[in-house]
Write a protein that holds these residues in place. Structure first.
Motif, mmCIF file in Angstrom:
data_model
loop_
_atom_site.group_PDB
_atom_site.id
_atom_site.type_symbol
_atom_site.label_atom_id
_atom_site.label_comp_id
_atom_site.label_asym_id
_atom_site.label_seq_id
_atom_site.Cartn_x
_atom_site.Cartn_y
_atom_site.Cartn_z
ATOM 1 N N GLN A 57 61.307 53.791 42.227
ATOM 2 C CA GLN A 57 62.346 53.067 42.960
ATOM 3 C C GLN A 57 63.672 53.182 42.219
ATOM 4 O OE1 GLN A 57 61.738 51.667 45.933
ATOM 5 N NE2 GLN A 57 59.544 52.206 45.814
ATOM 6 N N GLY A 58 64.742 53.016 42.978
ATOM 7 C CA GLY A 58 66.063 53.188 42.388
ATOM 8 C C GLY A 58 66.630 51.945 41.744
ATOM 9 N N ASP A 59 66.078 50.761 42.055
ATOM 10 C CA ASP A 59 66.633 49.540 41.475
ATOM 11 C C ASP A 59 65.504 48.563 41.196
ATOM 12 O OD1 ASP A 59 66.520 47.373 43.858
ATOM 13 O OD2 ASP A 59 67.005 49.359 44.679
ATOM 14 N N PRO A 60 65.703 47.591 40.292
ATOM 15 C CA PRO A 60 64.644 46.661 39.892
ATOM 16 C C PRO A 60 64.076 45.841 41.037
ATOM 17 C CG PRO A 60 66.468 46.591 38.334
ATOM 18 C CD PRO A 60 66.920 47.426 39.499
ATOM 19 N N VAL A 61 64.932 45.419 41.976
ATOM 20 C CA VAL A 61 64.447 44.584 43.081
ATOM 21 C C VAL A 61 63.483 45.380 43.954
ATOM 22 C CG1 VAL A 61 65.105 43.294 45.142
ATOM 23 C CG2 VAL A 61 66.505 43.137 43.064
ATOM 24 N N SER A 62 63.852 46.590 44.299
ATOM 25 C CA SER A 62 62.965 47.435 45.109
ATOM 26 C C SER A 62 61.680 47.722 44.350
ATOM 27 C CB SER A 62 63.666 48.746 45.466
ATOM 28 O OG SER A 62 64.811 48.515 46.244
ATOM 29 N N GLY A 63 61.800 47.934 43.035
ATOM 30 C CA GLY A 63 60.612 48.180 42.228
ATOM 31 C C GLY A 63 59.684 46.990 42.212
ATOM 32 N N PHE A 64 60.253 45.783 42.150
ATOM 33 C CA PHE A 64 59.427 44.572 42.161
ATOM 34 C C PHE A 64 58.619 44.474 43.454
ATOM 35 C CE2 PHE A 64 59.041 40.182 43.666
ATOM 36 C CZ PHE A 64 58.229 39.649 42.672
ATOM 37 N N PHE A 65 59.281 44.652 44.590
ATOM 38 C CA PHE A 65 58.579 44.533 45.872
ATOM 39 C C PHE A 65 57.583 45.680 46.072
ATOM 40 C CE2 PHE A 65 62.223 41.771 46.847
ATOM 41 C CZ PHE A 65 61.535 40.663 47.310
ATOM 42 N N ALA A 66 57.902 46.848 45.528
ATOM 43 C CA ALA A 66 56.951 47.956 45.615
ATOM 44 C C ALA A 66 55.683 47.623 44.836
ATOM 45 C CB ALA A 66 57.585 49.239 45.073
ATOM 46 N N ASN A 67 55.817 47.005 43.669
ATOM 47 C CA ASN A 67 54.649 46.612 42.887
ATOM 48 C C ASN A 67 53.843 45.534 43.599
ATOM 49 O OD1 ASN A 67 55.214 48.407 40.812
ATOM 50 N ND2 ASN A 67 56.431 46.925 39.656
ATOM 51 N N VAL A 68 54.527 44.611 44.271
ATOM 52 C CA VAL A 68 53.826 43.573 45.034
ATOM 53 C C VAL A 68 53.014 44.203 46.160
ATOM 54 C CG1 VAL A 68 54.122 41.594 46.570
ATOM 55 C CG2 VAL A 68 55.442 41.729 44.448
ATOM 56 N N ARG A 69 53.600 45.170 46.858
ATOM 57 C CA ARG A 69 52.887 45.852 47.937
ATOM 58 C C ARG A 69 51.662 46.579 47.403
ATOM 59 N NH1 ARG A 69 58.165 47.247 49.511
ATOM 60 N NH2 ARG A 69 57.907 49.343 48.653
ATOM 61 N N ALA A 70 51.835 47.272 46.275
ATOM 62 C CA ALA A 70 50.709 47.996 45.686
ATOM 63 C C ALA A 70 49.600 47.038 45.285
ATOM 64 C CB ALA A 70 51.186 48.801 44.478
ATOM 65 N N TRP A 71 49.955 45.900 44.694
ATOM 66 C CA TRP A 71 48.956 44.898 44.288
ATOM 67 C C TRP A 71 48.218 44.355 45.512
ATOM 68 C CZ3 TRP A 71 48.456 39.736 45.605
ATOM 69 C CH2 TRP A 71 47.516 39.007 44.862
ATOM 70 N N ALA A 72 48.970 44.051 46.589
ATOM 71 C CA ALA A 72 48.352 43.491 47.789
ATOM 72 C C ALA A 72 47.381 44.482 48.428
ATOM 73 C CB ALA A 72 49.436 43.083 48.786
ATOM 74 N N LYS A 73 47.756 45.757 48.469
ATOM 75 C CA LYS A 73 46.863 46.763 49.041
ATOM 76 C C LYS A 73 45.597 46.917 48.206
ATOM 77 C CE LYS A 73 50.139 49.928 49.430
ATOM 78 N NZ LYS A 73 50.845 51.205 49.764
ATOM 79 N N ALA A 74 45.752 46.917 46.888
ATOM 80 C CA ALA A 74 44.579 47.028 46.022
ATOM 81 C C ALA A 74 43.640 45.845 46.214
ATOM 82 C CB ALA A 74 45.021 47.134 44.559
ATOM 83 N N GLN A 75 44.189 44.646 46.323
ATOM 84 C CA GLN A 75 43.370 43.450 46.538
ATOM 85 C C GLN A 75 42.637 43.520 47.871
ATOM 86 O OE1 GLN A 75 42.748 40.738 44.605
ATOM 87 N NE2 GLN A 75 43.911 41.567 42.895
ATOM 88 N N THR A 76 43.317 44.012 48.892
ATOM 89 C CA THR A 76 42.709 44.109 50.227
ATOM 90 C C THR A 76 41.559 45.108 50.221
ATOM 91 O OG1 THR A 76 44.825 43.558 51.261
ATOM 92 C CG2 THR A 76 43.144 44.579 52.665
ATOM 93 N N TRP A 77 41.768 46.273 49.586
ATOM 94 C CA TRP A 77 40.678 47.245 49.484
ATOM 95 C C TRP A 77 39.481 46.641 48.746
ATOM 96 C CZ3 TRP A 77 40.295 51.058 52.569
ATOM 97 C CH2 TRP A 77 41.380 51.852 52.940
ATOM 98 N N ALA A 78 39.757 45.944 47.642
ATOM 99 C CA ALA A 78 38.671 45.378 46.840
ATOM 100 C C ALA A 78 37.891 44.332 47.620
ATOM 101 C CB ALA A 78 39.237 44.777 45.553
ATOM 102 N N GLU A 79 38.577 43.550 48.425
ATOM 103 C CA GLU A 79 37.922 42.466 49.169
ATOM 104 C C GLU A 79 37.058 42.978 50.305
ATOM 105 O OE1 GLU A 79 39.182 38.540 51.864
ATOM 106 O OE2 GLU A 79 40.709 39.670 50.750
ATOM 107 N N HIS A 80 37.471 44.057 50.934
ATOM 108 C CA HIS A 80 36.828 44.493 52.174
ATOM 109 C C HIS A 80 36.009 45.773 52.041
ATOM 110 C CE1 HIS A 80 38.636 41.327 54.463
ATOM 111 N NE2 HIS A 80 39.861 41.707 54.144
#
Length: 287
Positions: A57-80
């Motif tokens: 990502q080009g800036d810290p804010v975008s990087g933060f939300f990108a990491n949140v999205r990645a974490w949420a997807k990983a959690q969803t895969w693990a749960e289901h």
């Protein structure tokens, strides 16, 4: 990937894989013709969890939300998703010690083709694509192969070929120290299996609850269970009862006894015989 061999009857392909289990768990598999798919939260290795690479990502804010999205997807895969862990050989001494109760348990040979574990329409990762990759570090680089189709995170029941690189990273990478297992995995989507008694696109499951844990048991055709290996430390009387019952339910089952190979650190096998059968054979030899 494991090789598909020609079957022993009528040229039907077969893919023999093996499950190391304690004695009681093996008895349940043989009696119910069912194997369990385990969610990642119950794995013994805390590193064995889906992990998405960081998105540049080009800036810290975008990087933060990108990491949140990645974490949420990983959690969803693990749960289901649930994983069935198998291996390529019944003669691994370390596996006997670690997973078959120090040689007191069993190894069960399953034909993955006959069990439906190679079907691409019902498995997120079928057995023929499930060879585990052992690595010394996680890959942090973005995925290389661009998929041609979308994928529903946590609710994809079939095997999407164009997402194979992603699925490998999420489900098939393990630390190098586990390489002795020679593991082959089958991954199924478990979303809805507890609410749909008539089954989901992944198949029909029986849910067994114990100590707050829901075990998803997937029934396979009895003919898919083709081999049984009895640990060299298994209690003889209990083993005889188990073998007699298994042979009655599974007429084509090949049963083997284990022994220590002379002059090496290897496990050998011979046809299983109860004490009574051994005595009769001995008497016939000297008749």
């Amino acid at each position: 990937m494991p090789r598909l061999n020609q079957g022993r009857q009528r040229g039907i392909p077969e893919m023999m894989l093996y499950k190391y289990v304690p004695f009681e768990r093996g008895r349940q598999i043989l009696e119910g013709s069912a194997v369990s798919f385990t969610r990642r939260e119950f794995f013994n290795d805390p590193f064995d969890f889906p992990a998405y690479p960081q998105e540049p990502q080009g800036d810290p804010v975008s990087g933060f939300f990108a990491n949140v999205r990645a974490w949420a997807k990983a959690q969803t895969w693990a749960e289901h998703t649930g994983i069935l862990s198998l291996t390529r050989t019944a003669a691994n001494p370390l596996m006997w010690s670690h997973y078959a109760d120090q040689h007191r348990g069993l190894v069960i040979g399953i034909d993955a083709v006959a069990a439906g574990l190679t079907e691409e329409s019902r498995n997120l990762i079928p057995a023929q694509y499930g060879s585990v990759i052992y690595v010394s570090r996680r890959l942090a680089a973005p995925f290389i192969t661009p998929p041609e189709t979308g994928i529903a995170v946590g609710s994809t029941y079939h095997f999407p070929h164009d997402h194979y690189e992603k699925l490998q990273r999420l489900f098939l990478h393990k630390p190098l120290c586990w390489s002795y297992e020679e593991e082959v995995r089958v991954v199924k989507c478990l979303k809805g299996v507890e609410a749909e008694p008539n089954g989901t696109p992944s198949g029909s499951f029986e849910i067994i609850r114990h100590d707050g844990r829901a075990t998803c048991c997937y029934r396979v055709p009895p003919s898919a269970i083709q081999e049984l290996y009895v640990g060299l430390r298994a209690a003889p009387e209990a083993a005889n009862v188990l073998v007699d019952g298994a042979k009655a339910r599974l007429p084509g089952l090949a049963v083997h006894d284990s022994f220590l190979e002379t002059g090496s650190f290897s496990i050998g096998f011979k046809p299983y015989g109860t004490a009574e059968e051994t005595a009769v054979a001995h008497a016939n030899e000297h008749a």
